[in-house]
Design a protein around this motif. Structure first.
Motif, PDB file in Angstrom:
ATOM      1  N   PRO A  76       0.819  -1.224   0.000  1.00 17.63           N
ATOM      2  CA  PRO A  76       0.000   0.000   0.000  1.00 17.63           C
ATOM      3  C   PRO A  76       0.850   1.270   0.000  1.00 17.63           C
ATOM      4  N   ALA A  77       1.953   1.270   0.742  1.00 18.96           N
ATOM      5  CA  ALA A  77       2.822   2.449   0.768  1.00 18.96           C
ATOM      6  C   ALA A  77       3.455   2.690  -0.600  1.00 18.96           C
ATOM      7  N   LEU A  78       3.831   1.613  -1.285  1.00 19.13           N
ATOM      8  CA  LEU A  78       4.401   1.732  -2.617  1.00 19.13           C
ATOM      9  C   LEU A  78       3.352   2.258  -3.596  1.00 19.13           C
ATOM     10  N   ALA A  79       2.128   1.760  -3.478  1.00 21.90           N
ATOM     11  CA  ALA A  79       1.045   2.247  -4.334  1.00 21.90           C
ATOM     12  C   ALA A  79       0.787   3.727  -4.095  1.00 21.90           C
ATOM     13  N   ALA A  80       0.793   4.132  -2.834  1.00 18.27           N
ATOM     14  CA  ALA A  80       0.559   5.536  -2.515  1.00 18.27           C
ATOM     15  C   ALA A  80       1.646   6.428  -3.107  1.00 18.27           C
ATOM     16  N   ARG A  81       2.837   5.903  -3.222  1.00 18.73           N
ATOM     17  CA  ARG A  81       3.967   6.688  -3.727  1.00 18.73           C
ATOM     18  C   ARG A  81       4.029   6.744  -5.256  1.00 18.73           C
ATOM     19  N   PHE A  82       3.722   5.612  -5.915  1.00 18.18           N
ATOM     20  CA  PHE A  82       3.985   5.540  -7.356  1.00 18.18           C
ATOM     21  C   PHE A  82       2.758   5.280  -8.236  1.00 18.18           C
ATOM     22  N   ALA A  83       1.721   4.666  -7.714  1.00 19.59           N
ATOM     23  CA  ALA A  83       0.675   4.109  -8.576  1.00 19.59           C
ATOM     24  C   ALA A  83      -0.410   5.119  -8.905  1.00 19.59           C
ATOM     25  N   THR A  84      -0.957   4.953 -10.094  1.00 16.15           N
ATOM     26  CA  THR A  84      -2.198   5.640 -10.434  1.00 16.15           C
ATOM     27  C   THR A  84      -3.394   4.719 -10.210  1.00 16.15           C
ATOM     28  N   GLU A  85      -3.103   3.423  -9.990  1.00 13.29           N
ATOM     29  CA  GLU A  85      -4.163   2.449  -9.748  1.00 13.29           C
ATOM     30  C   GLU A  85      -3.663   1.376  -8.793  1.00 13.29           C
ATOM     31  N   TYR A  86      -4.517   1.002  -7.836  1.00 13.63           N
ATOM     32  CA  TYR A  86      -4.231  -0.099  -6.927  1.00 13.63           C
ATOM     33  C   TYR A  86      -5.175  -1.238  -7.271  1.00 13.63           C
ATOM     34  N   ASN A  87      -4.585  -2.414  -7.545  1.00  9.64           N
ATOM     35  CA  ASN A  87      -5.373  -3.550  -8.005  1.00  9.64           C
ATOM     36  C   ASN A  87      -5.342  -4.692  -7.013  1.00  9.64           C
ATOM     37  N   GLN A  88      -6.507  -5.307  -6.814  1.00  5.14           N
ATOM     38  CA  GLN A  88      -6.606  -6.543  -6.052  1.00  5.14           C
ATOM     39  C   GLN A  88      -6.865  -7.681  -7.038  1.00  5.14           C
ATOM     40  N   ALA A  89      -5.939  -8.617  -7.119  1.00  7.46           N
ATOM     41  CA  ALA A  89      -6.058  -9.720  -8.065  1.00  7.46           C
ATOM     42  C   ALA A  89      -6.674 -10.931  -7.377  1.00  7.46           C
ATOM     43  N   PHE A  90      -7.849 -11.292  -7.791  1.00  8.44           N
ATOM     44  CA  PHE A  90      -8.575 -12.478  -7.312  1.00  8.44           C
ATOM     45  C   PHE A  90      -8.738 -12.474  -5.788  1.00  8.44           C
ATOM     46  N   PRO A  91      -9.224 -11.381  -5.239  1.00  8.89           N
ATOM     47  CA  PRO A  91      -9.403 -11.317  -3.789  1.00  8.89           C
ATOM     48  C   PRO A  91     -10.655 -12.077  -3.352  1.00  8.89           C
ATOM     49  N   ALA A  92     -10.676 -12.472  -2.093  1.00  5.99           N
ATOM     50  CA  ALA A  92     -11.938 -12.907  -1.499  1.00  5.99           C
ATOM     51  C   ALA A  92     -12.844 -11.678  -1.455  1.00  5.99           C
ATOM     52  N   LYS A  93     -14.051 -11.824  -1.940  1.00  6.03           N
ATOM     53  CA  LYS A  93     -14.891 -10.648  -2.122  1.00  6.03           C
ATOM     54  C   LYS A  93     -15.183  -9.918  -0.814  1.00  6.03           C
ATOM     55  N   ASP A  94     -15.231 -10.665   0.290  1.00  6.67           N
ATOM     56  CA  ASP A  94     -15.550 -10.016   1.560  1.00  6.67           C
ATOM     57  C   ASP A  94     -14.357  -9.289   2.171  1.00  6.67           C
ATOM     58  N   THR A  95     -13.189  -9.319   1.497  1.00  2.00           N
ATOM     59  CA  THR A  95     -12.016  -8.588   1.994  1.00  2.00           C
ATOM     60  C   THR A  95     -11.714  -7.338   1.183  1.00  2.00           C
ATOM     61  N   ILE A  96     -12.440  -7.116   0.102  1.00  2.00           N
ATOM     62  CA  ILE A  96     -12.105  -6.040  -0.830  1.00  2.00           C
ATOM     63  C   ILE A  96     -12.156  -4.675  -0.154  1.00  2.00           C
ATOM     64  N   ARG A  97     -13.245  -4.375   0.528  1.00  2.00           N
ATOM     65  CA  ARG A  97     -13.388  -3.044   1.132  1.00  2.00           C
ATOM     66  C   ARG A  97     -12.271  -2.793   2.155  1.00  2.00           C
ATOM     67  N   GLU A  98     -11.992  -3.805   2.974  1.00  2.00           N
ATOM     68  CA  GLU A  98     -10.960  -3.647   4.003  1.00  2.00           C
ATOM     69  C   GLU A  98      -9.607  -3.351   3.389  1.00  2.00           C
ATOM     70  N   ARG A  99      -9.275  -4.037   2.294  1.00  2.00           N
ATOM     71  CA  ARG A  99      -7.974  -3.811   1.657  1.00  2.00           C
ATOM     72  C   ARG A  99      -7.904  -2.448   0.988  1.00  2.00           C
ATOM     73  N   PHE A 100      -9.011  -1.966   0.464  1.00  2.00           N
ATOM     74  CA  PHE A 100      -9.021  -0.603  -0.064  1.00  2.00           C
ATOM     75  C   PHE A 100      -8.845   0.412   1.065  1.00  2.00           C
ATOM     76  N   ASP A 101      -9.425   0.133   2.217  1.00  2.00           N
ATOM     77  CA  ASP A 101      -9.258   1.028   3.363  1.00  2.00           C
ATOM     78  C   ASP A 101      -7.789   1.137   3.755  1.00  2.00           C
ATOM     79  N   VAL A 102      -7.067   0.031   3.650  1.00  2.00           N
ATOM     80  CA  VAL A 102      -5.643   0.036   4.001  1.00  2.00           C
ATOM     81  C   VAL A 102      -4.861   0.927   3.045  1.00  2.00           C
ATOM     82  N   VAL A 103      -5.116   0.808   1.751  1.00  2.00           N
ATOM     83  CA  VAL A 103      -4.372   1.638   0.798  1.00  2.00           C
ATOM     84  C   VAL A 103      -4.818   3.095   0.889  1.00  2.00           C
ATOM     85  N   ASN A 104      -6.069   3.342   1.236  1.00  2.00           N
ATOM     86  CA  ASN A 104      -6.519   4.718   1.463  1.00  2.00           C
ATOM     87  C   ASN A 104      -5.742   5.340   2.623  1.00  2.00           C
ATOM     88  N   ALA A 105      -5.558   4.562   3.689  1.00  2.00           N
ATOM     89  CA  ALA A 105      -4.811   5.049   4.839  1.00  2.00           C
ATOM     90  C   ALA A 105      -3.358   5.339   4.471  1.00  2.00           C
TER      91      ALA A 105
END
Length: 315
Positions: free
Chosen positions: A191-220
């Motif tokens: 997430p820190a690397l995405a915040a520094r360099f990325a224009t897009e953060y991607n979750q590849a084949f995540p468990a659907k019930d974890t998607i929001r939580e992982r986006f919250d982490v990269v938002n933070a």
């Protein structure tokens, strides 16, 4: 929501197979054609006709398509020196008229490295970080200046930093660059690397019930870096298996060696109404861009069904 077609050519696809899918995706109005960057088939099977190199393939597609965006999900940092990769990506961006995006990751598939004699260091996160520093540095260096980098893995001395991509770096207006996609499930480093360099953060084949939580982490992570979270696109990649009725769903699942119920749990699968509901739930979880993993590259009717019956209800 953006809809992109994502393919896995290492499983057994020629350049012509990929061209047919890319042209169909373009004609049907999909936002992009992406492909994996692997050199060895996964699972059983021969893998014939054999792997195709991702950036060689995208160079060809750049000249044989006209509007659809093109990219990798994701290129492995172990495959190419960052200086070489910077030249390749910039050249393909020029060849496409500015339609290229780069997904970049640390690499994970040990066996393909063994099969083709590619070094696979145990510690790769530092390598990935330096590659991102070098790629953005080379592209962003003004035309009358040179670029140097001295790191633990790579050293570049007075590079002319050419060629330049056609596009401009979305995070640094006025500098050349291409959109960069970073993904992964790590709790802090990625997430820190995405915040520094990325224009897009991607979750590849995540468990659907974890998607929001992982986006919250990269938002933070963005907030911690002082970055506006709205400048980072959030995406997910999920396998596609939809049909007009249950018989077609089962036929398409059988063609890719998967079970319908497993696909329903883990992908965008089922009948049209089921797929619409799944996509709606993904949107509610924060997904702004969806990569539909197409595993049967000869079933172009599959793409047409999504374009004609599903996207109009959710796009």
């Amino acid at each position: 929501m953006d809809f992109r077609i994502f393919t896995e050519p290492q499983q057994g696809a020629s350049y012509d197979d990929q061209l047919a899918v890319a042209r169909a995706a373009e004609d049907l109005g999909f936002d992009a054609f992406f492909r994996s960057d692997h050199y060895l088939r996964m699972g059983d099977g021969s893998g014939l006709p054999g792997p195709t190199d991702s950036w060689t393939t995208l160079a060809g597609l750049a000249r044989e398509t006209s509007t659809i965006r093109l990219g990798t999900l994701v290129t492995s940092a172990t495959f190419r020196h960052p200086g070489v990769l910077a030249i390749q990506v910039a050249q393909v961006d020029q060849m496409s008229g500015g339609r290229v995006e780069l997904g970049l990751g640390a690499g994970w598939f040990t066996r393909e490295h063994e099969a083709y004699g590619i070094p696979f260091p145990a510690k790769r996160f530092g390598m990935l970080t330096e590659q991102l520093e070098i790629l953005t540095g080379l592209w962003g260096t003004p035309l009358d200046e040179t670029f140097s980098h001295e790191g633990e893995v790579y050293t570049l001395e007075d590079s002319p930093a050419l060629p330049k991509p056609v596009q401009h770096d979305p995070l640094h207006p006025g500098r050349a660059g291409v959109p960069i996609i970073i993904g992964g499930g790590g709790p802090s480093k990625t997430p820190a690397l995405a915040a520094r360099f990325a224009t897009e953060y991607n979750q590849a084949f995540p468990a659907k019930d974890t998607i929001r939580e992982r986006f919250d982490v990269v938002n933070a992570a963005c907030e911690a870096a002082g970055r506006d979270v709205s400048t980072l696109k959030r995406s997910a990649a999920l396998v596609l298996c939809v049909g007009t009725d249950e018989a077609q769903v089962r036929s398409r699942a059988a063609a890719i060696g998967r079970e319908p119920e497993e696909l329903r749990r883990n992908g965008v699968a089922g009948t049209v109404s089921e797929a619409v509901a799944t996509i709606g739930a993904l949107r509610e979880s924060g997904v702004e861009r969806l990569y539909l993993q197409v595993l049967d590259l000869h079933d172009l009717d599959h793409l047409e069904l999504v374009a004609s019956q599903i996207i109009p209800q959710v796009g």
